[in-house]
Scaffold this active site. Sequence first.
Site, PDB file in Angstrom:
ATOM      1  N   GLU A  66       4.171 -15.143 -97.849  1.00 50.81           N
ATOM      2  CA  GLU A  66       5.612 -15.345 -98.054  1.00 50.81           C
ATOM      3  C   GLU A  66       5.998 -15.120 -99.501  1.00 50.81           C
ATOM      4  O   GLU A  66       7.057 -14.563 -99.795  1.00 50.81           O
ATOM      5  CB  GLU A  66       5.991 -16.761 -97.609  1.00 50.81           C
ATOM      6  CG  GLU A  66       7.506 -17.031 -97.584  1.00 50.81           C
ATOM      7  CD  GLU A  66       8.075 -17.551 -98.893  1.00 50.81           C
ATOM      8  OE1 GLU A  66       9.311 -17.703 -98.982  1.00 50.81           O
ATOM      9  OE2 GLU A  66       7.306 -17.810 -99.850  1.00 50.81           O
ATOM     10  N   HIS A  88       7.217 -24.048-108.541  1.00 53.70           N
ATOM     11  CA  HIS A  88       6.307 -23.038-109.091  1.00 53.70           C
ATOM     12  C   HIS A  88       5.652 -23.517-110.386  1.00 53.70           C
ATOM     13  O   HIS A  88       5.396 -22.729-111.301  1.00 53.70           O
ATOM     14  CB  HIS A  88       7.014 -21.697-109.283  1.00 53.70           C
ATOM     15  CG  HIS A  88       7.206 -20.956-107.999  1.00 53.70           C
ATOM     16  ND1 HIS A  88       7.419 -19.591-107.933  1.00 53.70           N
ATOM     17  CD2 HIS A  88       7.221 -21.381-106.702  1.00 53.70           C
ATOM     18  CE1 HIS A  88       7.549 -19.216-106.673  1.00 53.70           C
ATOM     19  NE2 HIS A  88       7.428 -20.297-105.913  1.00 53.70           N
ATOM     20  N   ASP A 100       5.096 -26.384-102.600  1.00 54.03           N
ATOM     21  CA  ASP A 100       5.664 -25.148-102.074  1.00 54.03           C
ATOM     22  C   ASP A 100       4.500 -24.258-101.631  1.00 54.03           C
ATOM     23  O   ASP A 100       3.854 -23.617-102.455  1.00 54.03           O
ATOM     24  CB  ASP A 100       6.495 -24.462-103.156  1.00 54.03           C
ATOM     25  CG  ASP A 100       7.057 -23.119-102.735  1.00 54.03           C
ATOM     26  OD1 ASP A 100       7.071 -22.821-101.526  1.00 54.03           O
ATOM     27  OD2 ASP A 100       7.483 -22.351-103.631  1.00 54.03           O
ATOM     28  N   ASP A 141      10.732 -24.921 -95.550  1.00 52.65           N
ATOM     29  CA  ASP A 141      10.317 -24.575 -96.909  1.00 52.65           C
ATOM     30  C   ASP A 141      10.787 -25.647 -97.877  1.00 52.65           C
ATOM     31  O   ASP A 141      11.420 -26.634 -97.493  1.00 52.65           O
ATOM     32  CB  ASP A 141      10.895 -23.209 -97.295  1.00 52.65           C
ATOM     33  CG  ASP A 141      10.003 -22.422 -98.245  1.00 52.65           C
ATOM     34  OD1 ASP A 141       9.357 -23.039 -99.115  1.00 52.65           O
ATOM     35  OD2 ASP A 141       9.965 -21.180 -98.140  1.00 52.65           O
TER      36      ASP A 141
END
Length: 346
Positions: free
Chosen positions: A210, A321, A176, A233
Amino acid sequence: MNIDLLKRLCEMPGVPGHEHRVRDLIAAEAQDLFDTIETDVMGNLICTRKGQGDDPERIMLACHMDEIGFLVSHISDKGFLNVSPVGGFDPRNLFSRRVLVCTSKGDYKGVMMAEGKPVHISAPEDRKKVPEPTEFFVDLGLGAETKNKIRIGDFVVMDEPFLELGSERIVSKAIDNRIACWLGLEAVRKLLKDGHSHRCELTVAFTVQEEVGLRGAKTVAFAKRPHIGIGVDTTLACDTPGVPEKDKTTELGKGVGLHMKDGSFISDMALVEEFETVAEAGSIPVQRTILAGGGMDGASLQQAASGARAIGIVVGTRYIHTVGEMIDKRDAIAARDLLAAFLASH
Protein backbone atom coordinates in the site's frame (compact mmCIF):
# COMPACT_ATOMS: atom_id res chain seq x y z
CA MET A 1 -8.46 -4.41 24.14
CA ASN A 2 -6.08 -7.13 22.92
CA ILE A 3 -2.86 -5.17 23.47
CA ASP A 4 -0.62 -8.22 23.11
CA LEU A 5 -1.82 -8.84 19.54
CA LEU A 6 -1.31 -5.21 18.56
CA LYS A 7 2.19 -5.23 20.08
CA ARG A 8 3.17 -8.35 18.15
CA LEU A 9 1.79 -6.88 14.92
CA CYS A 10 3.58 -3.54 15.34
CA GLU A 11 6.93 -5.04 16.28
CA MET A 12 6.90 -7.58 13.43
CA PRO A 13 9.04 -6.24 10.55
CA GLY A 14 7.48 -6.05 7.09
CA VAL A 15 8.04 -3.45 4.36
CA PRO A 16 6.45 -3.31 0.89
CA GLY A 17 7.24 -6.52 -0.96
CA HIS A 18 8.43 -8.20 2.25
CA GLU A 19 5.23 -8.64 4.26
CA HIS A 20 5.57 -12.40 4.75
CA ARG A 21 6.29 -12.33 8.49
CA VAL A 22 3.26 -10.17 9.20
CA ARG A 23 1.14 -12.36 6.93
CA ASP A 24 2.16 -15.50 8.83
CA LEU A 25 1.27 -13.89 12.17
CA ILE A 26 -2.16 -12.80 10.91
CA ALA A 27 -2.88 -16.14 9.24
CA ALA A 28 -2.31 -17.93 12.56
CA GLU A 29 -4.65 -15.53 14.37
CA ALA A 30 -7.32 -15.80 11.65
CA GLN A 31 -7.72 -19.59 11.64
CA ASP A 32 -10.82 -19.71 13.83
CA LEU A 33 -12.45 -16.57 12.44
CA PHE A 34 -12.88 -17.29 8.73
CA ASP A 35 -14.16 -20.06 6.45
CA THR A 36 -11.34 -19.74 3.92
CA ILE A 37 -7.87 -18.24 4.04
CA GLU A 38 -5.72 -17.91 0.94
CA THR A 39 -2.68 -16.02 -0.30
CA ASP A 40 -2.70 -14.63 -3.84
CA VAL A 41 0.24 -14.23 -6.20
CA MET A 42 1.09 -10.75 -4.89
CA GLY A 43 1.10 -11.89 -1.27
CA ASN A 44 -2.25 -10.52 -0.13
CA LEU A 45 -3.82 -12.60 2.64
CA ILE A 46 -7.50 -13.03 1.73
CA CYS A 47 -9.75 -14.19 4.57
CA THR A 48 -13.42 -14.84 3.78
CA ARG A 49 -16.57 -15.69 5.71
CA LYS A 50 -19.38 -17.14 3.62
CA GLY A 51 -22.59 -15.20 3.09
CA GLN A 52 -26.19 -16.31 3.16
CA GLY A 53 -28.22 -17.10 0.05
CA ASP A 54 -27.26 -17.70 -3.55
CA ASP A 55 -25.87 -14.24 -4.33
CA PRO A 56 -24.98 -12.43 -1.11
CA GLU A 57 -23.76 -8.87 -0.94
CA ARG A 58 -19.95 -8.78 -1.00
CA ILE A 59 -18.22 -6.57 1.55
CA MET A 60 -14.45 -6.22 1.71
CA LEU A 61 -12.23 -4.68 4.37
CA ALA A 62 -8.73 -3.78 3.15
CA CYS A 63 -6.06 -3.60 5.86
CA HIS A 64 -2.55 -3.16 4.54
CA MET A 65 0.27 -5.09 6.20
CA ASP A 66 3.31 -3.12 5.05
CA GLU A 67 5.17 -0.44 6.95
CA ILE A 68 7.52 2.16 5.49
CA GLY A 69 11.14 1.10 5.40
CA PHE A 70 14.14 0.59 3.15
CA LEU A 71 15.78 -1.99 0.91
CA VAL A 72 19.54 -2.42 0.90
CA SER A 73 20.78 -1.01 -2.42
CA HIS A 74 24.59 -1.15 -2.02
CA ILE A 75 27.20 -2.57 0.36
CA SER A 76 30.57 -0.84 0.54
CA ASP A 77 33.87 -2.65 1.05
CA LYS A 78 33.95 -1.25 4.60
CA GLY A 79 30.49 -2.63 5.32
CA PHE A 80 28.33 0.46 5.13
CA LEU A 81 24.86 -0.11 3.66
CA ASN A 82 23.19 2.31 1.28
CA VAL A 83 19.42 2.05 1.22
CA SER A 84 16.49 2.78 -1.06
CA PRO A 85 13.26 3.93 0.62
CA VAL A 86 10.00 2.01 0.18
CA GLY A 87 7.41 4.45 1.44
CA GLY A 88 7.37 8.14 2.25
CA PHE A 89 9.88 9.44 4.80
CA ASP A 90 10.46 12.90 6.19
CA PRO A 91 14.27 12.82 6.45
CA ARG A 92 14.17 15.04 9.54
CA ASN A 93 12.95 11.93 11.40
CA LEU A 94 15.79 9.66 10.26
CA PHE A 95 18.79 11.06 12.11
CA SER A 96 20.61 8.68 14.48
CA ARG A 97 18.05 5.87 14.42
CA ARG A 98 18.49 2.30 15.53
CA VAL A 99 17.40 -0.10 12.80
CA LEU A 100 16.95 -3.79 12.10
CA VAL A 101 18.27 -5.26 8.86
CA CYS A 102 16.21 -8.34 8.02
CA THR A 103 17.52 -11.22 5.94
CA SER A 104 16.35 -14.74 5.16
CA LYS A 105 19.05 -16.12 7.47
CA GLY A 106 18.72 -13.78 10.42
CA ASP A 107 18.34 -10.17 11.51
CA TYR A 108 21.03 -7.66 12.41
CA LYS A 109 20.79 -4.60 14.59
CA GLY A 110 22.45 -1.42 13.39
CA VAL A 111 22.38 2.35 13.34
CA MET A 112 21.23 4.72 10.60
CA MET A 113 23.24 7.91 10.15
CA ALA A 114 23.42 10.74 7.65
CA GLU A 115 26.44 11.14 5.42
CA GLY A 116 28.76 13.99 6.38
CA LYS A 117 30.74 15.41 9.29
CA PRO A 118 29.61 14.99 12.91
CA VAL A 119 28.69 18.00 15.04
CA HIS A 120 32.14 18.62 16.52
CA ILE A 121 33.83 19.19 13.16
CA SER A 122 30.96 20.48 11.01
CA ALA A 123 30.35 24.09 10.06
CA PRO A 124 27.05 25.85 10.95
CA GLU A 125 25.96 25.77 7.31
CA ASP A 126 26.53 21.99 7.22
CA ARG A 127 24.14 21.51 10.13
CA LYS A 128 21.36 23.43 8.35
CA LYS A 129 21.22 20.95 5.48
CA VAL A 130 18.55 18.22 5.63
CA PRO A 131 19.74 15.18 3.66
CA GLU A 132 17.52 13.20 1.35
CA PRO A 133 16.53 9.70 2.53
CA THR A 134 19.02 8.20 0.06
CA GLU A 135 21.85 10.11 1.79
CA PHE A 136 21.52 8.02 4.95
CA PHE A 137 23.50 4.83 5.51
CA VAL A 138 23.40 1.90 7.92
CA ASP A 139 26.32 0.68 10.02
CA LEU A 140 26.03 -2.84 11.52
CA GLY A 141 29.43 -2.68 13.19
CA LEU A 142 30.58 -5.73 11.23
CA GLY A 143 33.04 -4.03 8.88
CA ALA A 144 34.03 -5.99 5.81
CA GLU A 145 32.22 -9.05 7.19
CA THR A 146 28.93 -7.29 6.32
CA LYS A 147 29.18 -8.48 2.72
CA ASN A 148 28.97 -12.08 3.93
CA LYS A 149 25.82 -11.38 5.94
CA ILE A 150 23.72 -8.92 3.91
CA ARG A 151 22.47 -9.03 0.32
CA ILE A 152 21.06 -6.40 -2.00
CA GLY A 153 17.29 -6.32 -1.48
CA ASP A 154 17.34 -7.25 2.22
CA PHE A 155 15.01 -4.94 4.08
CA VAL A 156 15.44 -2.42 6.87
CA VAL A 157 12.94 -1.24 9.49
CA MET A 158 13.16 1.05 12.48
CA ASP A 159 14.00 -0.82 15.70
CA GLU A 160 11.98 0.74 18.50
CA PRO A 161 9.80 -0.87 21.21
CA PHE A 162 6.01 -0.75 21.55
CA LEU A 163 4.99 1.45 24.50
CA GLU A 164 1.88 2.24 26.48
CA LEU A 165 1.87 5.85 27.71
CA GLY A 166 -0.51 6.76 30.51
CA SER A 167 -3.80 4.90 30.61
CA GLU A 168 -5.01 5.52 27.05
CA ARG A 169 -2.13 6.12 24.64
CA ILE A 170 -0.05 3.67 22.59
CA VAL A 171 3.21 4.55 20.83
CA SER A 172 5.00 2.38 18.29
CA LYS A 173 6.56 2.20 14.88
CA ALA A 174 4.26 0.67 12.23
CA ILE A 175 0.94 1.58 13.86
CA ASP A 176 0.39 2.64 10.25
CA ASN A 177 -1.04 0.20 9.43
CA ARG A 178 -0.86 -2.64 11.92
CA ILE A 179 -3.75 -1.05 13.81
CA ALA A 180 -5.87 -1.87 10.74
CA CYS A 181 -4.61 -5.46 10.75
CA TRP A 182 -5.64 -5.61 14.41
CA LEU A 183 -9.05 -4.20 13.49
CA GLY A 184 -9.55 -6.69 10.66
CA LEU A 185 -9.16 -9.51 13.16
CA GLU A 186 -10.73 -7.99 16.26
CA ALA A 187 -13.87 -6.64 14.54
CA VAL A 188 -14.69 -10.14 13.31
CA ARG A 189 -13.79 -11.62 16.69
CA LYS A 190 -16.19 -9.18 18.40
CA LEU A 191 -18.91 -9.92 15.86
CA LEU A 192 -18.72 -13.61 16.71
CA LYS A 193 -18.24 -13.12 20.46
CA ASP A 194 -21.39 -10.97 20.61
CA GLY A 195 -23.32 -13.75 18.88
CA HIS A 196 -24.10 -11.77 15.74
CA SER A 197 -24.38 -13.24 12.27
CA HIS A 198 -24.10 -11.51 8.90
CA ARG A 199 -25.85 -12.03 5.59
CA CYS A 200 -23.03 -10.67 3.43
CA GLU A 201 -20.01 -12.49 2.10
CA LEU A 202 -17.32 -10.87 4.19
CA THR A 203 -13.72 -10.67 3.01
CA VAL A 204 -10.94 -9.13 5.06
CA ALA A 205 -7.99 -8.59 2.75
CA PHE A 206 -4.67 -8.00 4.47
CA THR A 207 -2.96 -6.26 1.59
CA VAL A 208 0.60 -5.69 0.43
CA GLN A 209 2.49 -2.71 -0.98
CA GLU A 210 0.00 0.00 0.00
CA GLU A 211 2.79 2.41 0.92
CA VAL A 212 4.13 2.39 -2.64
CA GLY A 213 0.88 2.85 -4.56
CA LEU A 214 -2.04 0.80 -3.17
CA ARG A 215 -0.80 -2.11 -5.26
CA GLY A 216 -2.06 -5.17 -3.42
CA ALA A 217 -5.55 -3.79 -2.94
CA LYS A 218 -5.90 -3.24 -6.68
CA THR A 219 -5.45 -6.90 -7.53
CA VAL A 220 -7.50 -8.35 -4.67
CA ALA A 221 -10.39 -5.96 -5.31
CA PHE A 222 -10.38 -6.84 -9.00
CA ALA A 223 -10.45 -10.55 -8.13
CA LYS A 224 -13.22 -10.34 -5.50
CA ARG A 225 -15.23 -7.40 -6.92
CA PRO A 226 -16.86 -6.21 -3.69
CA HIS A 227 -20.13 -4.30 -3.67
CA ILE A 228 -18.94 -2.33 -0.62
CA GLY A 229 -15.28 -1.59 0.02
CA ILE A 230 -13.99 -0.39 3.39
CA GLY A 231 -10.43 0.86 3.54
CA VAL A 232 -9.18 0.52 7.12
CA ASP A 233 -6.19 2.70 7.94
CA THR A 234 -4.70 5.44 10.03
CA THR A 235 -5.05 9.14 9.35
CA LEU A 236 -3.41 12.24 10.73
CA ALA A 237 -4.08 13.58 14.20
CA CYS A 238 -2.43 16.98 14.02
CA ASP A 239 -3.89 18.19 17.33
CA THR A 240 -0.37 19.18 18.36
CA PRO A 241 1.70 22.38 18.72
CA GLY A 242 2.64 24.16 15.52
CA VAL A 243 -0.31 22.99 13.41
CA PRO A 244 -3.20 25.36 12.63
CA GLU A 245 -6.56 24.29 14.07
CA LYS A 246 -8.03 23.89 10.59
CA ASP A 247 -5.38 21.30 9.67
CA LYS A 248 -5.72 18.95 12.65
CA THR A 249 -7.71 16.34 10.61
CA THR A 250 -8.66 14.33 13.73
CA GLU A 251 -8.28 14.68 17.48
CA LEU A 252 -7.09 11.82 19.68
CA GLY A 253 -9.73 10.38 21.97
CA LYS A 254 -12.68 11.79 20.03
CA GLY A 255 -13.60 8.57 18.25
CA VAL A 256 -13.12 6.58 15.06
CA GLY A 257 -12.70 8.59 11.87
CA LEU A 258 -15.13 8.44 8.95
CA HIS A 259 -12.78 9.21 6.10
CA MET A 260 -14.58 11.52 3.68
CA LYS A 261 -11.82 12.37 1.21
CA ASP A 262 -8.10 12.28 0.53
CA GLY A 263 -5.88 12.54 -2.54
CA SER A 264 -7.01 9.18 -3.90
CA PHE A 265 -10.79 8.97 -3.52
CA ILE A 266 -14.00 10.44 -2.15
CA SER A 267 -16.15 8.22 0.07
CA ASP A 268 -19.70 7.24 -0.82
CA MET A 269 -21.89 9.70 1.08
CA ALA A 270 -24.69 7.23 1.69
CA LEU A 271 -22.18 4.87 3.33
CA VAL A 272 -20.88 7.68 5.53
CA GLU A 273 -24.40 8.41 6.71
CA GLU A 274 -25.13 4.71 7.27
CA PHE A 275 -22.03 4.36 9.44
CA GLU A 276 -23.10 7.45 11.39
CA THR A 277 -26.53 5.91 11.99
CA VAL A 278 -24.93 2.68 13.21
CA ALA A 279 -22.57 4.65 15.45
CA GLU A 280 -25.40 6.68 16.96
CA ALA A 281 -27.43 3.54 17.69
CA GLY A 282 -24.44 2.00 19.50
CA SER A 283 -23.26 5.20 21.22
CA ILE A 284 -19.94 4.89 19.37
CA PRO A 285 -17.97 8.16 19.08
CA VAL A 286 -17.12 9.17 15.51
CA GLN A 287 -15.53 12.13 13.79
CA ARG A 288 -15.62 13.02 10.10
CA THR A 289 -12.19 13.44 8.52
CA ILE A 290 -10.74 14.92 5.35
CA LEU A 291 -7.05 14.52 4.50
CA ALA A 292 -5.54 17.09 2.15
CA GLY A 293 -3.29 14.58 0.35
CA GLY A 294 -2.19 10.98 0.54
CA GLY A 295 -4.16 7.88 -0.36
CA MET A 296 -5.46 4.60 1.01
CA ASP A 297 -6.70 1.18 -0.08
CA GLY A 298 -10.32 2.37 -0.14
CA ALA A 299 -9.51 4.03 -3.45
CA SER A 300 -8.49 0.72 -5.04
CA LEU A 301 -11.64 -0.97 -3.77
CA GLN A 302 -13.78 1.83 -5.18
CA GLN A 303 -12.17 1.77 -8.63
CA ALA A 304 -11.63 -1.95 -9.30
CA ALA A 305 -13.49 -3.61 -12.16
CA SER A 306 -16.94 -1.99 -12.45
CA GLY A 307 -16.48 -0.16 -9.14
CA ALA A 308 -17.80 -0.35 -5.59
CA ARG A 309 -19.32 1.87 -2.97
CA ALA A 310 -16.42 2.71 -0.69
CA ILE A 311 -15.51 4.43 2.53
CA GLY A 312 -12.49 4.76 4.79
CA ILE A 313 -12.62 3.84 8.47
CA VAL A 314 -9.57 5.37 10.13
CA VAL A 315 -7.84 5.76 13.47
CA GLY A 316 -6.34 9.19 14.12
CA THR A 317 -2.58 8.93 14.65
CA ARG A 318 -0.09 11.53 15.80
CA TYR A 319 3.41 11.64 14.27
CA ILE A 320 2.63 9.34 11.33
CA HIS A 321 5.58 7.79 9.47
CA THR A 322 7.87 8.05 12.50
CA VAL A 323 8.88 5.66 15.26
CA GLY A 324 6.67 7.65 17.62
CA GLU A 325 3.27 7.02 16.03
CA MET A 326 0.65 7.54 18.73
CA ILE A 327 -3.00 6.46 18.97
CA ASP A 328 -5.66 6.53 21.66
CA LYS A 329 -7.02 3.15 22.78
CA ARG A 330 -10.54 4.57 22.88
CA ASP A 331 -10.40 5.44 19.18
CA ALA A 332 -9.20 1.92 18.28
CA ILE A 333 -11.99 0.36 20.34
CA ALA A 334 -14.54 2.67 18.71
CA ALA A 335 -13.28 1.59 15.26
CA ARG A 336 -13.55 -2.09 16.22
CA ASP A 337 -17.05 -1.69 17.61
CA LEU A 338 -18.27 0.34 14.63
CA LEU A 339 -16.99 -2.17 12.08
CA ALA A 340 -18.53 -5.07 14.00
CA ALA A 341 -21.88 -3.30 14.31
CA PHE A 342 -21.93 -2.36 10.63
CA LEU A 343 -21.14 -5.92 9.55
CA ALA A 344 -23.87 -7.27 11.85
CA SER A 345 -26.37 -5.09 10.00
CA HIS A 346 -25.42 -6.65 6.64
